[in-house]
Design an enzyme around this catalytic site. Sequence first.
Site, PDB file in Angstrom:
ATOM      1  N   ASP A 132       0.859  -1.194   0.000  1.00 42.27           N
ATOM      2  CA  ASP A 132       0.000   0.000   0.000  1.00 42.27           C
ATOM      3  C   ASP A 132       0.896   1.246   0.000  1.00 42.27           C
ATOM      4  OD1 ASP A 132      -2.611   1.018  -0.040  1.00 42.27           O
ATOM      5  OD2 ASP A 132      -2.596   1.396   2.109  1.00 42.27           O
ATOM      6  N   LYS A 140      -0.400  -0.941  -4.654  1.00 43.86           N
ATOM      7  CA  LYS A 140      -1.006   0.357  -4.982  1.00 43.86           C
ATOM      8  C   LYS A 140      -0.117   1.104  -5.972  1.00 43.86           C
ATOM      9  CE  LYS A 140      -3.030   3.026  -1.958  1.00 43.86           C
ATOM     10  NZ  LYS A 140      -3.248   3.856  -0.750  1.00 43.86           N
TER      11      LYS A 140
HETATM   12  C1  LIG Z   1      -1.389   5.121   1.871  1.00 46.46           C
HETATM   13  S1  LIG Z   1      -0.256   4.988   3.187  1.00 46.46           S
HETATM   14  C2  LIG Z   1      -0.517   3.334   3.724  1.00 46.46           C
HETATM   15  C3  LIG Z   1      -1.359   3.269   4.900  1.00 46.46           C
HETATM   16  C4  LIG Z   1      -1.478   1.870   5.477  1.00 46.46           C
HETATM   17  N1  LIG Z   1      -2.143   0.987   4.561  1.00 46.46           N
HETATM   18  C5  LIG Z   1      -2.231   1.947   6.771  1.00 46.46           C
HETATM   19  O1  LIG Z   1      -3.360   1.438   6.824  1.00 46.46           O
HETATM   20  O2  LIG Z   1      -1.690   2.513   7.712  1.00 46.46           O
HETATM   21  C6  LIG Z   1       1.267   4.867   2.305  1.00 46.46           C
HETATM   22  C7  LIG Z   1       2.423   4.431   3.177  1.00 46.46           C
HETATM   23  O3  LIG Z   1       3.551   4.179   2.340  1.00 46.46           O
HETATM   24  C8  LIG Z   1       4.692   4.421   3.127  1.00 46.46           C
HETATM   25  N2  LIG Z   1       5.878   4.535   2.267  1.00 46.46           N
HETATM   26  C9  LIG Z   1       6.102   5.459   1.293  1.00 46.46           C
HETATM   27  N3  LIG Z   1       7.309   5.263   0.739  1.00 46.46           N
HETATM   28  C10 LIG Z   1       7.861   4.183   1.344  1.00 46.46           C
HETATM   29  C11 LIG Z   1       9.108   3.502   1.208  1.00 46.46           C
HETATM   30  N4  LIG Z   1      10.045   3.898   0.330  1.00 46.46           N
HETATM   31  N5  LIG Z   1       9.348   2.450   2.015  1.00 46.46           N
HETATM   32  C12 LIG Z   1       8.430   2.048   2.915  1.00 46.46           C
HETATM   33  N6  LIG Z   1       7.225   2.639   3.093  1.00 46.46           N
HETATM   34  C13 LIG Z   1       6.943   3.711   2.321  1.00 46.46           C
HETATM   35  C14 LIG Z   1       4.337   5.710   3.869  1.00 46.46           C
HETATM   36  O4  LIG Z   1       5.124   5.885   5.009  1.00 46.46           O
HETATM   37  C15 LIG Z   1       2.849   5.484   4.203  1.00 46.46           C
HETATM   38  O5  LIG Z   1       2.662   4.972   5.492  1.00 46.46           O
END
Ligand SMILES: C[S@@+](CC[C@H](N)C(=O)[O-])C[C@H]1O[C@@H](n2cnc3c(N)ncnc32)[C@H](O)[C@@H]1O
Length: 151
Positions: free
Chosen positions: A57, A95
């Site tokens: 996600d 996603k």
């Molecule tokens: C839409 S949110 C997901 C929310 C999650 N499904 C929840 O219910 O809490 C997108 C997530 O992707 C994470 N993210 C973005 N880039 C990332 C990376 N390079 N490595 C790990 N996580 C990442 C962000 O920190 C964020 O928490």
Amino acid sequence: MTAEIVGPRGRVVGIDLKAVEHAMPAQVHTLVGDLERTPPEALTGPGGGLFDVVISDMAPNTSGHGDDLVSARLCRSLLDMLPGVLAPGGGLTMKIFEGQEYPAVVRETQRLFREAKGFKPKACRDVSRETYIVARGYRAPTPPAAEGAGG
Ligand SMILES: C[S@@+](CC[C@H](N)C(=O)[O-])C[C@H]1O[C@@H](n2cnc3c(N)ncnc32)[C@H](O)[C@@H]1O
């Protein structure tokens, strides 16, 4: 939800830039880190057991500028990591933000799986650019033959 599906004898490993703040069942292990800088072994653990399913996600913080490109890059990082984390025949849901790279990422995923397609769940607002690529039947690459083998 994934913890319920795998049950207490299963294993769920999650990674996010931010720490998970609520309690998780014992079969869920969470790591804080950047997926793009994390080796597959950090997720599979010392035994290196591959997962049946990979779910992502991941999404960038939306800035309104180039978010779809960052999203596509995150998806490609995940695809690159699959040989080290996903079992042959396994499934993937990730996603992605629709944008100029979206069709190419779908095609790249299709090359790696028996079937793969874009899927926009009802929970995604129509105006949102977020959607998912769902794939099954991972065609894991064949490991290179050991040097000197067969001779
Ligand atoms: C839409 S949110 C997901 C929310 C999650 N499904 C929840 O219910 O809490 C997108 C997530 O992707 C994470 N993210 C973005 N880039 C990332 C990376 N390079 N490595 C790990 N996580 C990442 C962000 O920190 C964020 O928490």
